[in-house]
Motif scaffolding. Structure first.
Motif, short mmCIF file in Angstrom:
data_model
loop_
_atom_site.label_atom_id
_atom_site.label_comp_id
_atom_site.label_asym_id
_atom_site.label_seq_id
_atom_site.Cartn_x
_atom_site.Cartn_y
_atom_site.Cartn_z
N MET A 1 0.79 -1.24 0.17
CA MET A 1 0.02 -0.55 0.18
C MET A 1 0.40 1.28 -0.37
N THR A 2 0.56 2.62 -1.12
CA THR A 2 0.91 3.28 -0.91
C THR A 2 1.36 4.00 0.67
N ASP A 3 0.35 3.85 1.37
CA ASP A 3 0.44 4.47 2.91
C ASP A 3 0.17 3.73 4.09
N LYS A 4 1.01 3.41 4.66
CA LYS A 4 1.07 2.33 5.81
C LYS A 4 -0.93 1.55 6.15
N ILE A 5 -0.80 0.89 6.65
CA ILE A 5 -1.83 0.06 6.36
C ILE A 5 -2.69 0.00 8.18
N GLU A 6 -2.22 0.07 8.81
CA GLU A 6 -2.96 0.85 9.94
C GLU A 6 -3.35 2.67 9.78
N ASP A 7 -3.31 2.92 8.96
CA ASP A 7 -3.57 4.30 8.84
C ASP A 7 -4.68 4.53 8.48
N VAL A 8 -5.76 5.34 8.88
CA VAL A 8 -7.36 4.76 8.05
C VAL A 8 -7.05 5.90 7.05
N VAL A 123 -11.39 -7.52 -2.42
CA VAL A 123 -12.51 -7.26 -1.23
C VAL A 123 -12.95 -8.29 -1.59
N THR A 124 -12.95 -8.94 0.49
CA THR A 124 -13.66 -9.96 0.94
C THR A 124 -14.74 -10.00 1.59
N GLY A 125 -14.96 -8.80 2.79
CA GLY A 125 -15.67 -8.76 3.57
C GLY A 125 -15.57 -6.77 4.24
N VAL A 126 -16.62 -6.80 4.98
CA VAL A 126 -16.34 -5.82 5.04
C VAL A 126 -17.00 -5.32 6.76
N GLU A 127 -16.18 -4.82 8.00
CA GLU A 127 -16.98 -4.98 9.18
C GLU A 127 -17.10 -3.43 9.60
N ARG A 136 -16.52 3.30 16.80
CA ARG A 136 -17.67 3.38 16.06
C ARG A 136 -17.72 4.25 14.90
N ARG A 137 -16.27 4.96 14.68
CA ARG A 137 -15.77 5.67 13.72
C ARG A 137 -15.52 4.98 12.75
N THR A 138 -15.12 4.07 12.53
CA THR A 138 -14.05 3.53 11.42
C THR A 138 -14.72 2.05 10.87
N VAL A 139 -14.46 1.68 9.68
CA VAL A 139 -14.55 0.93 8.99
C VAL A 139 -13.95 0.31 8.84
N GLY A 140 -14.01 -1.24 8.85
CA GLY A 140 -12.58 -2.38 8.23
C GLY A 140 -13.40 -3.27 7.28
N ASP A 145 -5.46 -10.78 0.83
CA ASP A 145 -4.41 -10.97 1.83
C ASP A 145 -4.10 -10.86 3.01
N GLY A 146 -5.38 -11.08 3.07
CA GLY A 146 -5.82 -11.50 4.79
C GLY A 146 -5.31 -9.44 5.49
N ARG A 147 -5.11 -8.12 4.34
CA ARG A 147 -5.18 -6.63 5.14
C ARG A 147 -6.67 -6.62 5.78
N THR A 148 -6.18 -5.26 6.61
CA THR A 148 -7.38 -4.33 6.57
C THR A 148 -7.46 -3.20 6.34
N LEU A 149 -8.34 -2.30 5.80
CA LEU A 149 -8.64 -1.25 5.44
C LEU A 149 -9.37 -0.26 6.07
N ARG A 150 -8.68 0.72 6.37
CA ARG A 150 -9.33 1.13 7.90
C ARG A 150 -10.11 2.96 7.13
N ALA A 151 -11.65 2.73 7.29
CA ALA A 151 -11.73 4.45 7.15
C ALA A 151 -13.03 4.84 7.73
N ARG A 152 -13.04 6.38 7.65
CA ARG A 152 -14.34 6.55 8.30
C ARG A 152 -15.76 6.70 7.46
N ALA A 153 -15.39 6.30 6.61
CA ALA A 153 -16.48 6.00 5.15
C ALA A 153 -16.16 4.95 4.13
N VAL A 154 -17.19 4.33 3.81
CA VAL A 154 -16.73 3.70 2.09
C VAL A 154 -17.81 3.01 1.59
N VAL A 155 -17.50 3.49 0.74
CA VAL A 155 -18.54 3.72 -1.19
C VAL A 155 -18.17 2.08 -1.88
#
Length: 397
Positions: A1-8, A123-127, A136-140, A145-155
């Motif tokens: 990833m261009t940014d660190k995977i733990e970034d939101v 993408v395999t799922g959304v949590e 409650r402000r984050t979507v996973g 490949d086993g990674r999790t992208l975190r966001a304040r909103a998902v489209v």
């Protein structure tokens, strides 16, 4: 990833087709940190006629240069190969593109606005609110490949078989099978089709076929569509259609198929901080099954409202913004879909009436042209044009 995977991220957009790229562009243009992911490498082939009608053109990013293959000024209509007639318009009705070039250009526009693109991501799922998104402000968003992208909103804009759509609970009440062949032709054949498409009202209820010329690349996109469940008859319709057009002697470079899905009227467009757009939301014109304009328009709206969802701190604020997004979609695209369902129901009963109307009644032809140019919609035509009202009423008897 261009940014660190733990970034939101502020917004993660799943799917880099027209809906996803439009959403990513809108959110990035608002100054937000946006990640656009797609499982395919771009450019990539997409089963689609590639017609860019007026509403599609009007929803493109400012300054976007359409990679047009042809400009349509004429339509040849036929009723299952019979009673063929060509109608012409002085002004261009719409343009034709190859989807690989068009989609790639939209992705570039999103990147230029500041979105980060990552391809090869499945993408395999959304949590929401679980182990992968504990606050409650984050979507996973989980990936293969086993990674999790975190966001304040998902489209979710990952197509008609959308994983994000399943998370939201999108439901469909119309599913159709489209089959298509890309047929390279000699230059003299390509020139015969320049500026003209072919529409054939087909032998199966609600079916039709099309020829969209891509003159610049000397290829014809030939396809048919009908309700799912009649696969063999739909395949035979395509073969018969190609033969009737005199194109059976030219081997296709690509043969493909896909399912189009239209949402039920009460189907959800969001769940928590997750919004869906385009095919993932089942947003499609029910009669023609035109989807590019619906993808561009709903994608732009989703990107704009995803920014507001990302900024919302409390669940009540999230719900309010998600409801505003749903209202915006239903007030525009939802009204058009309702009109399209009415037209499809009448067309399924009396395709010959539609054919006679468009080839022999000037008001019906003018309405058809104005819809393709973006000067009106099917919904407005049904409300304002007596000829269209009478056609729908006669066909619906």
């Amino acid at each position: 990833m261009t940014d660190k995977i733990e970034d939101v991220w502020d917004v993660v957009v799943v799917g880099a087709g027209p809906a996803g790229s439009s959403a990513a562009y809108a959110a990035a243009a608002a100054g937000r940190k946006v990640l656009l992911v797609d499982k395919a490498e771009h450019p990539r082939y997409k089963t689609c006629g590639g017609g860019i009608i007026g509403p599609s053109r009007d929803a493109l990013p400012p300054g976007f240069a359409l990679p047009l293959q042809d400009r349509v000024h004429a339509v040849t209509f036929a009723l299952d190969g019979r009673w063929e007639r060509t109608r012409r318009s002085r002004r261009m009705m719409f343009g034709l593109v190859n989807r690989d070039e068009f989609d790639h250009a939209l992705v570039k526009a999103a990147q230029q606005a500041g979105a980060v693109l990552e391809t090869g991501v499945t993408v395999t799922g959304v949590e929401q609110g679980g182990e992968d998104a504990p606050d409650r402000r984050t979507v996973g968003v989980t990936t293969q490949d086993g990674r999790t992208l975190r966001a304040r909103a998902v489209v979710g804009a990952d197509g008609s078989a959308s994983r994000v759509g399943r998370h939201v609970g999108v439901a469909f009440d119309q599913i159709d099978l489209g089959l298509e062949a890309e047929i390279p032709v000699p230059e003299d054949i390509a020139r015969l089709w320049e500026g003209r498409i072919h529409l054939d009202w087909g032998p199966l209820p609600g079916s039709y076929g099309w020829v969209f010329p891509k003159t610049a690349s000397r290829s014809l996109t030939v396809g048919v569509i009908s309700a799912r469940g009649q696969g063999e008859r739909t395949k035979q319709y395509l073969a018969d259609y190609i033969a009737r057009l005199g194109l059976a002697g030219f081997p296709p470079s690509v043969e493909s198929g896909h399912l189009t899905r239209c949402r039920t009227e009460d189907s959800p467009l969001s769940r928590g901080r997750v919004l869906v757009a385009g095919d993932a939301a089942g947003l499609l014109e029910p009669w023609t099954r035109e989807g590019i304009s619906y993808a561009l328009r709903s994608g732009r709206l989703a990107g704009e409202w995803a920014v507001r969802v990302a900024e919302a701190a409390e669940p009540a604020d999230v719900r309010r913004q998600a409801l505003n997004y749903a209202f915006a979609v239903k007030a525009g695209l939802g009204v058009e879909m309702r009109a399209g369902r009415q037209l499809l129901a009448a067309f399924e009963r009396r395709p010959a009436v539609f054919h006679a109307g468009v080839v022999s009644m000037p008001p019906i032809w003018r309405a058809f042209v104005q819809v393709t140019q973006g000067a009106t919609t099917f919904g407005e035509a049904l409300r304002r044009y007596r000829g269209v009202q009478r056609l729908a009423a006669l066909a619906g008897r």
